[in-house]
Motif scaffolding. Structure first.
Motif, short mmCIF file in Angstrom:
data_model
loop_
_atom_site.label_atom_id
_atom_site.label_comp_id
_atom_site.label_asym_id
_atom_site.label_seq_id
_atom_site.Cartn_x
_atom_site.Cartn_y
_atom_site.Cartn_z
N PRO A 215 38.91 -29.80 27.01
CA PRO A 215 37.47 -29.53 26.97
C PRO A 215 37.04 -28.75 25.73
CG PRO A 215 38.52 -28.25 28.72
CD PRO A 215 39.52 -29.24 28.23
N GLN A 216 37.93 -27.94 25.18
CA GLN A 216 37.60 -27.26 23.92
C GLN A 216 37.48 -28.26 22.78
OE1 GLN A 216 39.42 -23.18 23.11
NE2 GLN A 216 40.75 -23.86 24.77
N ALA A 217 38.41 -29.21 22.74
CA ALA A 217 38.37 -30.22 21.69
C ALA A 217 37.13 -31.09 21.80
CB ALA A 217 39.62 -31.09 21.76
N ALA A 218 36.64 -31.27 23.04
CA ALA A 218 35.46 -32.09 23.27
C ALA A 218 34.15 -31.32 23.11
CB ALA A 218 35.53 -32.70 24.68
N GLY A 219 34.24 -30.02 22.83
CA GLY A 219 33.04 -29.20 22.66
C GLY A 219 32.38 -28.78 23.95
N LYS A 220 33.08 -28.95 25.07
CA LYS A 220 32.52 -28.59 26.37
C LYS A 220 32.92 -27.19 26.83
CE LYS A 220 32.47 -33.40 27.96
NZ LYS A 220 32.96 -34.36 28.98
N LEU A 221 33.79 -26.54 26.07
CA LEU A 221 34.30 -25.22 26.45
C LEU A 221 34.52 -24.39 25.20
CD1 LEU A 221 35.59 -23.29 28.64
CD2 LEU A 221 37.78 -24.41 28.09
N LYS A 222 34.16 -23.11 25.28
CA LYS A 222 34.45 -22.16 24.22
C LYS A 222 35.18 -20.96 24.79
CE LYS A 222 31.05 -23.03 20.60
NZ LYS A 222 29.98 -22.45 19.76
N VAL A 223 36.07 -20.40 23.98
CA VAL A 223 36.76 -19.16 24.32
C VAL A 223 36.32 -18.11 23.31
CG1 VAL A 223 38.96 -18.01 24.70
CG2 VAL A 223 38.73 -20.46 25.20
N VAL A 224 35.80 -16.99 23.80
CA VAL A 224 35.20 -15.97 22.95
C VAL A 224 35.84 -14.61 23.26
CG1 VAL A 224 33.06 -14.73 22.43
CG2 VAL A 224 33.01 -17.21 22.75
N GLY A 225 36.08 -13.83 22.22
CA GLY A 225 36.60 -12.48 22.39
C GLY A 225 35.49 -11.45 22.23
N ALA A 226 35.52 -10.40 23.06
CA ALA A 226 34.45 -9.40 23.04
C ALA A 226 35.03 -7.99 23.15
CB ALA A 226 33.47 -9.65 24.18
N HIS A 227 34.21 -7.03 22.75
CA HIS A 227 34.58 -5.61 22.83
C HIS A 227 33.38 -4.84 23.38
CE1 HIS A 227 34.82 -1.45 21.26
NE2 HIS A 227 36.12 -1.59 21.41
N TYR A 228 33.65 -3.99 24.39
CA TYR A 228 32.59 -3.20 25.02
C TYR A 228 32.70 -1.75 24.58
CZ TYR A 228 29.95 -0.73 28.64
OH TYR A 228 29.06 0.09 29.30
N ASP A 229 31.57 -1.21 24.10
CA ASP A 229 31.50 0.18 23.68
C ASP A 229 31.02 1.04 24.84
OD1 ASP A 229 30.41 2.69 22.52
OD2 ASP A 229 30.91 1.73 20.62
N LEU A 230 31.86 1.93 25.33
CA LEU A 230 31.51 2.76 26.49
C LEU A 230 30.33 3.66 26.21
CD1 LEU A 230 35.07 3.91 27.66
CD2 LEU A 230 33.67 2.12 28.69
N ASP A 231 30.21 4.13 24.98
CA ASP A 231 29.16 5.08 24.64
C ASP A 231 27.78 4.43 24.54
OD1 ASP A 231 30.92 7.38 24.29
OD2 ASP A 231 31.64 6.35 22.50
N THR A 232 27.71 3.28 23.89
CA THR A 232 26.42 2.64 23.65
C THR A 232 26.05 1.61 24.72
OG1 THR A 232 27.30 0.82 22.30
CG2 THR A 232 26.79 2.90 21.18
#
Length: 241
Positions: A215-232
């Protein structure tokens, strides 16, 4: 007290009540924008799903009150089946709750949580289920500021620390991320937290089963990395394909 004073006081009190009512109305929670569902699965594209999360976090940052769907009507609706629009891999840390960070309600996020947001067999199977069976178009892997699991892995690298029970085995997959950023500019812990996220993201993008790769190759799925800032309270989706 004269009749004039009584009337004046009543007018002031009435004005204050009206102003208070106006302020309350201005702060009344707005219903969260629900993801459309077609044939029992979300109709959102990967980019639309990500934008919904970004919008929700923006409201969280700005203290915009949002009425997430959690009431009786919603409970009865999703009792018939679930149609989440994202699979969310994040840390077990009590300060990091995806539904709150994004103003989402019941049945919207398929969440996999463990200390250090790593992906073992159980977590991977859960992600694959979310994609193959529930049709989620987006996978997010999110680390966070001051992650205790990454701190522990850093202590192993820096001080040869050991930990009791299963804690040591739990943090073993994080150690390569710490080693990867040694000697890099900036804060080593923060660098390691982000590197740990990116290692998991790369795993899900490149070395998993066709259940995720196709599904990623077909453009139906993306995998994304994120970071959460506890202060803001800000979520930075820093690793996107």
């Amino acid at each position: 007290m004269s009749r004039r004073n009584v009337l004046a006081g009543a007018a002031v009190a009435g004005g204050a009540m009206a102003a208070g009512t106006g302020m309350a109305a201005a702060q009344a929670p707005q219903p969260a924008r629900l993801a459309p569902v077609v044939d029992g699965k979300t109709a959102l594209s990967p980019d639309q799903a990500l934008e919904l999360l970004i919008e929700g976090n923006r409201n969280f940052l700005n203290d915009v009150p949002t009425a997430a769907p959690v009431g009786r009507e919603r409970r009865l609706e999703i009792a018939q089946g679930q149609a989440p629009f994202a699979a969310y891999v994040t840390c077990s840390d009590s300060r990091v709750s995806p539904e709150i960070l994004f103003g989402r309600g019941l049945g919207e996020l398929f969440i996999i949580r463990n200390a250090g947001n790593t992906v073992d067999t159980v977590a991977l199977g859960s992600i694959e289920y979310a994609v193959a069976e529930l049709g989620v178009p987006l996978i997010v892997v999110m680390g966070h500021e001051s992650c205790g699991a990454v701190k522990a892995a850093k202590a192993v690298v820096d001080d040869n620390a050991t930990f009791p029970g299963s804690i040591g085995r739990m943090i073993e997959p994080i150690i390569p991320a710490v080693l990867e950023v040694r000697g890099s500019e900036g804060d080593m812990l923060d660098n390691a937290i982000r590197a740990n996220v990116s290692r998991v993201v790369k795993q899900l993008r490149t070395t998993t089963d066709p259940l995720l790769l196709d599904p990623q190759a077909a453009g139906k799925l993306k995998v994304v990395g994120a970071h959460y800032d506890l202060d803001t309270g800000k979520v930075d989706f820093f690793d996107q394909p």
